[in-house]
Design an enzyme around this catalytic site. Structure first.
Site, PDB file in Angstrom:
ATOM      1  N   GLU A 425       0.835  -1.202   0.000  1.00  0.00           N
ATOM      2  CA  GLU A 425       0.000   0.000   0.000  1.00  0.00           C
ATOM      3  C   GLU A 425       0.871   1.254   0.000  1.00  0.00           C
ATOM      4  O   GLU A 425       0.763   2.106   0.889  1.00  0.00           O
ATOM      5  CB  GLU A 425      -0.962  -0.012   1.194  1.00  0.00           C
ATOM      6  N   GLU A 493      -3.979  -8.857   0.073  1.00  0.00           N
ATOM      7  CA  GLU A 493      -4.544  -8.649   1.419  1.00  0.00           C
ATOM      8  C   GLU A 493      -6.057  -8.642   1.233  1.00  0.00           C
ATOM      9  O   GLU A 493      -6.679  -7.600   1.080  1.00  0.00           O
ATOM     10  CB  GLU A 493      -4.022  -7.329   1.990  1.00  0.00           C
TER      11      GLU A 493
END
Length: 822
Positions: A425, A493
């Site tokens: 991220e 994820e």
């Protein structure tokens, strides 16, 4: 039983060899000395502590791995990201007695990880600094050693927190070794074993060797390498006469393996490459590399194929911390963690969001886990990129290439590692594509055999697209595939569901930013439209009594998508090759607010006790016949109220019985992936029977228990070795007079009276709101359970444990600690 014992014996043998205080191979070969024991530790900064003659006799004696943060009390004054535990500055010192075998040798002081900003001295000489707490590193100390006593000093600075977005721990939290070699030897991380051709009939093996020559002159040598199979039999051999250049020489050896044993999660076969260096008639080095033979193929049409077989990643993300142990995790605790995941049907682990200790990858090699090995959480410094204020981003530009090279060279021989992950991220990475390209290029220069991915990144310099929450909305994955039909994708994820062991809610709950809720949070209409529909299990909430900070044991509390819908995306799309759910185990940190130690994203709690979703994954990921019922059947004051009863099974149908009466048989809907009955509550016994092709394959029962009357102790082992490493996990259950767990009982303070040779490692119960200290001889129960963790000392004897709680009959157990074999 025999299979489990053989697996454990194999792993214990590897760990035993790894833990020998001296491992000496060859006439003047390599020696590895573990120096984990008997460090001196002081919490606080001491400017003179780096000096060789500093008096540390009043410092506390500790063994490493050691985490000082978990030893401290929780406080709301500490950041929630760090689990409300403190950081600080700490010093470690250790005395090394001169060994005559060091004379004329290279001596490397090797750390597997120190969190963070470590500085190291030997005899007052500063060796260097490493900011990144999760990377291994080593220093050449031979020129500083002297006869007599030698002093190592380590300063660790984790005073500026949050230094990560999760609980990091503080200190020398991994192993420390001395590696002693002849001046001519294989370099540190000096082999790279590749398998460019893999067939069932034969495999070609290439070994790139980096050889070191510190003799100061060109030296004639012979390099002999043998490949041994799992039984120790030599199955391939190469021998080269070579002139070793001063300092460094590269050599590639090639081998052919006939009928190779292929590595996979189901058959985790490994080989050993043993490389010997001879000068004249004298062997001067012996270097062993464990590797596996397997073929990796990725494409959007066929998905991922391992050794030619279509394979899905049934994965979880994992943080390194483990409840009451903090971040300093003994090998036995790590093995227990992996064993629990394996039994769930998990075949893959994404390390989040940093490298793990070396022994983790060794276990994954031998237990059969595919690993997504990740290097960084973020790249650049806060603010502006959404990461922790004092994390590694402050050092990234100076250190990233050196740290990435250390990771890849250390880990690239592990057959378990199948994908590299460039980052997690990384907000704003599209504005720094030069950084992404540099990372991508360095990965592929150091290891051209594996693909890379990046979490929450869908284009540019990566081989496999990674989806986090950005893929959880309706049509996210399908739309991407329409736009990029030739791109392979994976859930890096995915999904983000929440659960608390023993807690249930019948009304569906999404995260506040995805859907409006009663607390006033609002979400955009676009966000609401992207939610996967999860029907409520009742019109009115059946279980309003639970604290709102706990999550639901049904598969109905999430960000946008359920476990079941998330898995169907993997199941039904070849290009989408698997998922790594967030997370396998609950982890410390990233807490939502005081008082809480974490969120509830794991399907296994902080104590290692499975939640209901654990069994949902088991039904999706395993073939061993199973069925699991939820919720428990202790619901006072709910007489006659319909309770949603859910069953997870890998059968094709199941029948439910209440007190012997059938409530109906249902076929398993492969779209819904669960069975549901509405059962007006009546105390008694619920039993579910699973069927496949009309034949019974499994049963599960929940029943109303009596009142809590006693404690019950059980342990994962009854015998330890006096090696200062073995760990026993003791589960405490609150039971009724028939020794049945009382699943809705919480708050009993259990005290432990322990006699014999032991070290208290910690206590745990899985309750995210319990801010009690972790290294004390008591613990409150949560939903009927608690956990005690003890470690062997170096003394044999009998350890006796007595557990007591007010109003409950005590429980006792004994186990033996045997002498360490020489």
């Amino acid at each position: 039983m025999k299979k489990n014992w053989k697996e454990r014996r194999k792993i214990l043998l590897i760990l035993f060899l790894w833990s020998l205080p001296w491992l000496s191979l060859g006439q003047e070969g390599r020696m590895k000395q573990h120096i984990d024991f008997d460090w001196r530790f002081h919490l606080g900064d001491v400017s003179e502590a780096s000096l060789a003659d500093f008096d540390d006799s009043d410092w506390r004696k500790v063994d490493v791995p050691h985490d000082w943060s978990i030893e401290q009390p929780f406080s709301k004054d500490n950041p929630g990201g760090n689990g409300f535990l403190p950081g600080g500055i700490g010093w470690y010192r250790k005395t090394l007695e001169w060994d005559k075998r060091w004379k004329g040798k290279e001596v490397l002081l090797n750390f597997d990880g120190v969190f963070m900003n470590s500085e190291v001295w030997i005899n007052g000489n500063r060796l260097g600094k490493r900011p990144f707490g999760y990377i291994s590193f080593g220093y050449d100390i031979a020129s500083y050693l002297k006869p007599g006593k030698n002093k190592i000093a380590v300063r660790v600075d984790n005073s500026q927190i949050p230094s990560a977005r999760w609980y990091s721990g503080s200190g020398i939290f991994r192993h420390v070794d001395l590696i002693i070699t002849h001046p001519v030897h294989v370099a540190r991380h000096g082999t790279f074993v590749r398998t460019p051709t893999v067939r069932s009939t034969e495999a070609m093996v290439a070994a790139d060797l980096h050889l070191v020559n510190r003799l100061g002159k060109v030296t004639a040598a012979k390099v002999i390498s043998n490949i041994r199979d799992k039984n120790g039999k030599v199955v391939a051999r190469q021998e080269n006469a070579i002139q070793l250049n001063v300092d460094s020489t590269q050599l590639t050896q090639q081998f052919t393996l006939n009928k190779p044993l292929l590595w996979s999660p189901e058959t985790p076969h490994t080989y050993q490459l043993e490389t010997d260096i001879q000068i004249g008639n004298k062997q001067v080095d012996h270097y062993t590399t464990v590797f596996g033979v397997r073929k990796l193929e990725f494409d959007a049409t066929h998905g991922f194929r391992l050794n030619g077989k279509p394979t899905k990643f049934k994965g979880v993300c994992e943080h390194e911390s483990m409840g009451g142990l903090g971040a300093a995790i003994p090998a036995d605790a790590l093995h227990r963690k992996l064993k629990i995941l394996k039994e769930m049907g998990c075949n893959a682990i994404r390390v989040g969001h940093h490298p793990f200790p070396d022994e983790f990858y060794n276990m994954c090699d031998t237990m059969g886990f595919m690993v997504m090995d990740e290097i960084f959480d973020g790249w650049l410094h806060w603010p502006g990129f959404g990461k922790a204020k004092w994390d590694y981003g402050a050092y990234f530009q100076e250190w990233w290439a050196q740290d990435l090279e250390e990771l890849v060279k250390r880990d690239r021989n592990h057959p378990s590692i199948v994908i590299w992950c460039q980052g997690n991220e990384v907000w704003g990475f599209d504005k720094h594509l030069d950084v992404q390209k540099a990372i991508y290029d360095l990965y592929h220069r150091l290891d051209p055999t594996r693909p890379t991915t990046q979490a929450w990144a869908t284009h540019t310099y990566l081989d496999i697209v990674g989806f986090n929450a950005n893929g959880e909305g309706k049509d996210d994955i399908a739309r991407f595939h329409r736009e990029h039909p030739n791109q392979v994708a994976i859930g890096t994820e995915f999904p983000h569901t929440r659960q608390t062991r023993g807690v249930y809610r019948t009304k569906t709950s999404y995260n506040p930013w995805d859907k409006p809720d009663k607390s006033g949070h609002e979400a955009s209409a676009a966000n609401v439209a992207k939610l996967y529909p999860i029907p409520d299990l009742s019109e009115e909430e059946v279980f309003p009594e639970y604290d709102a900070r706990y999550a639901s044991g049904y598969d109905n509390q999430t960000r946008k998508i359920s476990v079941r819908d998330a898995w169907k995306l993997v199941r039904d799309n070849n290009f989408y090759i698997g998922q790594f759910r967030w997370t396998g185990f609950d982890y410390l940190g990233e807490a939502w607010g005081w008082p809480s130690r974490t969120n509830n994203y794991g399907v296994i709690d902080l104590a290692g006790f499975p939640k209901d979703d654990y069994y949902l994954y088991q039904s999706l990921w395993t073939d061993k016949p199973m069925i699991h019922l939820l919720p428990h059947w202790n619901h006072p004051n709910k007489a006659g109220i319909p309770i949603p009863v859910v069953a997870y099974t890998n059968g094709d149908a199941a029948e439910l019985f209440l007190n012997g009466k059938s409530l109906g048989k249902q076929a398993l809907n492969t779209d819904q992936l669960q069975l549901l009955w509405q059962v007006p509550y009546t105390p008694g016994r619920l039993e579910a029977v699973a069927y496949k092709n009309g034949q019974e394959i499994a049963r599960d029962t929940v029943e109303t228990t009596g009142d809590a009357k006693q404690l019950h102790l059980s342990a994962n082992r009854t015998q330890l070795t006096a090696n200062r490493r073995d760990v026993v996990f003791i589960t405490i259950d609150v039971t009724d007079t028939q020794n049945r767990l009382v699943p809705d009982r919480s708050g009993d303070t259990v005290h432990f009276e322990i006699k014999g040779p032991y070290r208290l490692l910690g206590v745990e119960n899985g309750d995210i709101l319990d801010m009690s200290p972790q290294q004390v001889n008591w613990r409150k129960t949560f939903m009927g359970k608690a956990l005690l963790m003890l470690q062997a000392t170096d003394q044999p004897g009998l350890v006796e444990v007595k557990a007591t709680a007010v109003g409950l009959t005590p429980a006792t157990m004994k186990f033996t600690v045997k002498n360490k074999k020489r």
